[in-house]
Structure formats: C-alpha cells, structure tokens
Design a protein around this motif. Structure first.
Motif, PDB file in Angstrom:
ATOM      1  N   TYR A   2       0.865  -1.176   0.000  1.00 58.44           N
ATOM      2  CA  TYR A   2       0.000   0.000   0.000  1.00 58.44           C
ATOM      3  C   TYR A   2       0.906   1.231   0.000  1.00 58.44           C
ATOM      4  CZ  TYR A   2      -3.783  -3.138   1.629  1.00 58.44           C
ATOM      5  OH  TYR A   2      -4.713  -4.136   1.763  1.00 58.44           O
ATOM      6  N   ARG A   3       0.816   2.054  -1.048  1.00 51.38           N
ATOM      7  CA  ARG A   3       1.715   3.200  -1.168  1.00 51.38           C
ATOM      8  C   ARG A   3       0.995   4.474  -0.741  1.00 51.38           C
ATOM      9  NH1 ARG A   3       6.543   4.169  -3.207  1.00 51.38           N
ATOM     10  NH2 ARG A   3       6.714   2.071  -4.089  1.00 51.38           N
ATOM     11  N   ALA A   4       1.582   5.175   0.211  1.00 56.06           N
ATOM     12  CA  ALA A   4       1.039   6.449   0.662  1.00 56.06           C
ATOM     13  C   ALA A   4       1.295   7.519  -0.406  1.00 56.06           C
ATOM     14  CB  ALA A   4       1.673   6.860   1.980  1.00 56.06           C
ATOM     15  N   PRO A   5       0.419   8.505  -0.512  1.00 54.90           N
ATOM     16  CA  PRO A   5       0.616   9.569  -1.510  1.00 54.90           C
ATOM     17  C   PRO A   5       1.757  10.496  -1.124  1.00 54.90           C
ATOM     18  CG  PRO A   5      -1.286  10.059  -0.121  1.00 54.90           C
ATOM     19  CD  PRO A   5      -0.827   8.685   0.259  1.00 54.90           C
ATOM     20  N   GLY A   6       2.268  11.223  -2.115  1.00 58.94           N
ATOM     21  CA  GLY A   6       3.304  12.218  -1.856  1.00 58.94           C
ATOM     22  C   GLY A   6       4.690  11.732  -2.211  1.00 58.94           C
ATOM     23  N   GLU A   7       5.608  12.683  -2.254  1.00 55.34           N
ATOM     24  CA  GLU A   7       6.992  12.400  -2.629  1.00 55.34           C
ATOM     25  C   GLU A   7       7.848  12.157  -1.390  1.00 55.34           C
ATOM     26  OE1 GLU A   7       7.905  12.108  -5.794  1.00 55.34           O
ATOM     27  OE2 GLU A   7       5.832  12.518  -6.377  1.00 55.34           O
ATOM     28  N   PRO A  17      10.894   9.757   0.901  1.00 55.15           N
ATOM     29  CA  PRO A  17      10.835   8.515   1.686  1.00 55.15           C
ATOM     30  C   PRO A  17       9.845   8.638   2.829  1.00 55.15           C
ATOM     31  CG  PRO A  17      12.863   9.709   2.153  1.00 55.15           C
ATOM     32  CD  PRO A  17      12.213  10.421   1.018  1.00 55.15           C
ATOM     33  N   LYS A  18       9.142   7.556   3.095  1.00 53.11           N
ATOM     34  CA  LYS A  18       8.100   7.554   4.120  1.00 53.11           C
ATOM     35  C   LYS A  18       8.313   6.382   5.080  1.00 53.11           C
ATOM     36  CE  LYS A  18       4.736   9.733   1.110  1.00 53.11           C
ATOM     37  NZ  LYS A  18       5.023  11.045   1.721  1.00 53.11           N
ATOM     38  N   PRO A  19       7.823   6.536   6.316  1.00 58.22           N
ATOM     39  CA  PRO A  19       7.850   5.391   7.232  1.00 58.22           C
ATOM     40  C   PRO A  19       6.976   4.269   6.684  1.00 58.22           C
ATOM     41  CG  PRO A  19       6.469   7.137   8.123  1.00 58.22           C
ATOM     42  CD  PRO A  19       7.156   7.701   6.911  1.00 58.22           C
ATOM     43  N   THR A  20       7.323   3.048   7.035  1.00 57.96           N
ATOM     44  CA  THR A  20       6.623   1.885   6.484  1.00 57.96           C
ATOM     45  C   THR A  20       6.287   0.919   7.608  1.00 57.96           C
ATOM     46  OG1 THR A  20       7.782   2.114   4.375  1.00 57.96           O
ATOM     47  CG2 THR A  20       6.792  -0.034   4.850  1.00 57.96           C
ATOM     48  N   VAL A  51      -2.075   4.249   5.289  1.00 53.59           N
ATOM     49  CA  VAL A  51      -1.939   5.102   4.104  1.00 53.59           C
ATOM     50  C   VAL A  51      -2.525   6.482   4.369  1.00 53.59           C
ATOM     51  CG1 VAL A  51      -2.655   5.378   1.698  1.00 53.59           C
ATOM     52  CG2 VAL A  51      -1.889   3.141   2.535  1.00 53.59           C
ATOM     53  N   GLU A  52      -3.677   6.542   5.036  1.00 51.84           N
ATOM     54  CA  GLU A  52      -4.302   7.824   5.376  1.00 51.84           C
ATOM     55  C   GLU A  52      -3.398   8.692   6.240  1.00 51.84           C
ATOM     56  OE1 GLU A  52      -9.054   6.706   5.600  1.00 51.84           O
ATOM     57  OE2 GLU A  52      -7.822   6.472   7.396  1.00 51.84           O
ATOM     58  N   ARG A  53      -2.512   8.056   6.989  1.00 51.68           N
ATOM     59  CA  ARG A  53      -1.641   8.770   7.923  1.00 51.68           C
ATOM     60  C   ARG A  53      -0.222   8.939   7.395  1.00 51.68           C
ATOM     61  NH1 ARG A  53      -5.675   6.161  10.483  1.00 51.68           N
ATOM     62  NH2 ARG A  53      -6.467   7.008  12.459  1.00 51.68           N
ATOM     63  N   GLY A  54      -0.021   8.652   6.106  1.00 51.37           N
ATOM     64  CA  GLY A  54       1.282   8.892   5.493  1.00 51.37           C
ATOM     65  C   GLY A  54       2.268   7.754   5.594  1.00 51.37           C
ATOM     66  N   GLY A  69      11.066   4.794  -2.174  1.00 53.66           N
ATOM     67  CA  GLY A  69      10.227   5.620  -1.316  1.00 53.66           C
ATOM     68  C   GLY A  69      10.084   5.132   0.102  1.00 53.66           C
ATOM     69  N   VAL A  70      10.782   4.051   0.470  1.00 57.24           N
ATOM     70  CA  VAL A  70      10.710   3.530   1.834  1.00 57.24           C
ATOM     71  C   VAL A  70      11.876   4.094   2.639  1.00 57.24           C
ATOM     72  CG1 VAL A  70      10.905   1.469   3.274  1.00 57.24           C
ATOM     73  CG2 VAL A  70       9.539   1.407   1.182  1.00 57.24           C
ATOM     74  N   ASP A  71      11.556   4.740   3.752  1.00 54.23           N
ATOM     75  CA  ASP A  71      12.587   5.208   4.665  1.00 54.23           C
ATOM     76  C   ASP A  71      13.111   4.001   5.450  1.00 54.23           C
ATOM     77  OD1 ASP A  71      14.123   6.290   6.710  1.00 54.23           O
ATOM     78  OD2 ASP A  71      12.806   8.007   7.027  1.00 54.23           O
ATOM     79  N   GLN A  72      14.297   3.552   5.096  1.00 55.30           N
ATOM     80  CA  GLN A  72      14.827   2.314   5.660  1.00 55.30           C
ATOM     81  C   GLN A  72      15.133   2.438   7.161  1.00 55.30           C
ATOM     82  OE1 GLN A  72      15.005  -0.563   3.921  1.00 55.30           O
ATOM     83  NE2 GLN A  72      14.125   0.490   2.152  1.00 55.30           N
TER      84      GLN A  72
END
Length: 402
Positions: free
Chosen positions: A137-142, A144-147, A170-173, A214-217
């Motif tokens: 499930y990919r969160a919107p926006g550019e 790296p994001k927490p996973t 996803v709703e929470r980024g 896009g995953v913040d490792q």
C-alpha cells in the motif's frame, strides 16, 4: 464483549464479532453478517460454511453487473465471507470446500484491489525457493516515508489486514506492506507450515523492502496480529533493522491457552507431548475438544497449519511458540504491547497474568502497554469490533515513536 448469539459457543460468537469488525474498513456489512449468522446452528461447521458461502456468492454475482465503485465494495465483502466460509473446515484438510472458498476469497480481493487503483499492488516476496504473497500500500506524496510491515496470526490472512489497519496507515502517510508467512493462507497451500523462528521470515521481507522506492529504511516497523503478537516480537529480538514492533495483542507463551488446563508443569507437558505415546495426554486432549468449542477448533486448525498428524503433535509443535529463555529480553527497539481486557484466548486465570502483561514484564526495551476496555467496546481479542479506535491509537504511537 457480552455474548449476544451462539449461547455456549464462544468461538462462533467471536468469529461473528470479528466479521462485524471488518465493516469499519469495508470488509463486511453489519446486516449481512447478522443475516448469515441467523442461519448458523451453534457448533455446526457445515451450517457456518453454507451460510457464508451463500452470502459471498450473492455479492459476487451482483458485482458482475455493478459499476466500478459498487463492484469494488461488493467484492471486498464477498472476499471476507468466502474466507469465513472455509474457516472451520480444516479438521479435514482434504475437504474441497477449503480451497474453493479460499480461492474465491483471494480472487475477489484481487479484483477489488485492481479497482482501488495503483495505490495497492499485489507483491511476491522471494522466500527460500518460492515466494510469500502480499500487498504493498503506497502512501501519496513524494520522498521517503515510514513503512509498517503487517502480518496476521494463527488463522488470519494478508487480505484481512486490509481491515486491521492497512488503509488506516496510508491515510496517515505510511506505506504498508502486508504478507502471508509460512502457515498462513496463501503459504500453507504451497506446503509452508508455521515456523517459530519468525526472524527468518521477516528477514526476507525486509530484504524485499530494501528494493522498494520511497521507503525510509530507518523507519520500518513491524506489527503482528493475534499469534503475530508473539511472532513479531520474536522477529524483533533477532532483526536489527526494525525501528519499532507492535504486538496486537502481546503474547509471551502462545501455548498457555492449551496448557492452562493440564495438571503438569511445562517441562513435563513438553516431555509428554513429544513422547512416542502418551495415552493419558491424548485422553485429556480428546475430552477438552469435546468440552470446549475453542479447543475443538484450535486443535483442528492447529494440525492443519503446523503440519501435525494428531492433536498431541500439534501441542508439541505449538509449545515452541514462546518468548521464554531470554528472547523477549533481547528486543532493543521500542515495543507497543496491546492488551484486550476480555481476551477469549490469552487472558490468563486467577494464578497467571494475561499474556500481554507477561510479555510487557519481560521487556527491557522502551515499552508501552496499551489496554483496550469493555467500556470502549474494544475488549475482544485483537479489539474486534473497535478497529478504527485501535488503528488510530496504534498509528499515533508509531508517529510518536518513529
């Protein structure tokens, strides 16, 4: 949660509440579940199958002529009811209804995911000489994001995690990766039975995430549901790449639910369960499954997912699912231990603490105990019936922690 249906059959009641709970994120409708449940006879696995198969077939048929958004919604609910139709049939692994109901559940969910668009993608994670199946499930926006990596437990599926909080992330980024590990639905059909050393399952999953853009490792957390409340902490004890772990609900010794009614200490139970023959233990297990709907189901399903030929062999295997011998103490990342006030399975007794509190007491890492209560309608195992409340609190904890 007060039992309102299926007097003397708490297992059927819990599974009904679990289905009600999925309505929070589109996996059921209250009236549909109530209508199906009214056709079920307590303790009758065939009537349970028939009621939910009929409900699923009706929705799947209607979806064929529906517009896309309606088709998606119908298929999400059909997927849940198909999965439920086969839920109690695993005492006979050769029953053709098992694969039929699971295949229709999976097909319905995959089609619904297609209609959700590119935000949800089926994935195959390399594992040994095969793959583990799941969804990203990919969160919107550019950027790296927490996973959050999510897996289910003793009897749930990757698809069910959609209703346990994947869209909530996803709703929470958050990106969210769900998967079936060994012993779980898509894996057991390829002969992969459960294994207690869950770090050897989570490791390949994290290897897979390392290649996902896009995953913040540095901000990958792991959440396990039900038996996953023991498996996820077990993985965290040996896997340094995790930034946090969530146990929904926490389990220190999974076999406590099976051994609590036995008269011997744990060492003697281990010896007897692994003996070539033990007529006394066999007789006790047979009597327990006759007296308890939960024991009957647990032993049937346990043989299926653990690769055991007998109830005693299942108990022998299940005794390995523990965080004893210093495993819990090895965890170094922050841990959220969720606790249900009236858990059907892991609430302990007058002589023992509930499993979440046992786990919490053994942790040396930064830790939080989050108790859900009857006053909140959230006291059932894994907070069935209060999914939005639980998801909100868990993700808020992750926000503060990560």
């Amino acid at each position: 949660m007060k039992q309102l249906m299926f007097e003397n059959d708490p297992q059927f009641w819990f599974e009904t509440v679990r289905l009600f709970s999925h309505a929070s994120y589109g996996g059921a409708d209250f009236g549909e579940v109530l209508a199906a449940a009214s056709q079920v006879k307590p303790g009758d696995y065939d009537s349970w199958h028939d009621a939910y198969l009929a409900a699923a077939d009706r929705l799947a048929e209607e979806a064929k002529s529906a517009r896309p958004v309606t088709e998606r919604d119908l298929l999400m609910r059909a997927s849940t009811y198909y999965f439920s139709a086969g839920f109690f049939l695993h005492g006979n692994p050769g029953d053709p209804r098992i694969n039929h109901s699971y295949d229709r559940s999976s097909e319905s969910f995959h089609r619904a995911v297609e209609l959700l668009g590119p935000a949800v993608e089926p994935v195959e994670i390399p594992y040994q000489d095969t793959v583990l199946r799941g969804y990203f499930y990919r969160a919107p926006g550019e950027g790296p994001k927490p996973t959050l990596v999510m897996h289910n437990g003793f009897d749930g599926s990757a698809e069910e995690l959609h209703y346990f909080g994947a869209p909530a992330g996803v709703e929470r980024g958050y990106h969210v990766l769900t998967f079936d590990g060994p012993g779980q639905p898509s894996a057991i059909r390829r002969g992969l039975v459960f294994r207690p050393d869950w770090e050897n399952v989570v490791g390949p999953v994290l290897d897979f995430l390392a290649g996902v853009p896009g995953v913040d490792q540095e901000k990958i957390a792991l959440l396990g549901v039900s038996l996953g409340g023991m498996l996820a902490p077990r993985a965290a004890a040996f896997e340094s790449r995790l930034a946090a772990v969530v146990a929904v609900d926490g389990i220190y010794d999974a076999a406590s639910v099976l051994t609590s009614f036995l008269k011997w200490d744990r060492a003697e139970i281990v010896r007897r369960a692994n003996a070539e023959r033990d007529d006394e233990l066999d007789a006790i297990l047979a009597a327990a499954r006759e007296a308890s709907p939960t024991m009957r189901w647990a032993c049937d399903h346990g043989r299926y997912v653990m690769g055991a030929a007998t109830d005693r062999e299942f108990v022998a295997k299940y005794l390995q699912y523990t965080l004893e011998d210093g495993v819990a103490e090895r965890i170094t990342c922050p841990v959220l231990v969720c606790d249900a006030e009236e858990d059907l399975f892991f609430n302990g007794d007058e002589d023992t603490l509930p499993e979440p509190k046992r786990l919490y007491e053994h942790l040396n890492a930064p830790k939080t105990l989050m108790t859900f209560t009857a006053a909140e309608g959230a006291d059932a195992h894994c907070h069935a019936g209060a999914q939005r409340l639980a998801s909100g609190r868990i993700y808020d904890w992750l926000d503060r922690t990560l």
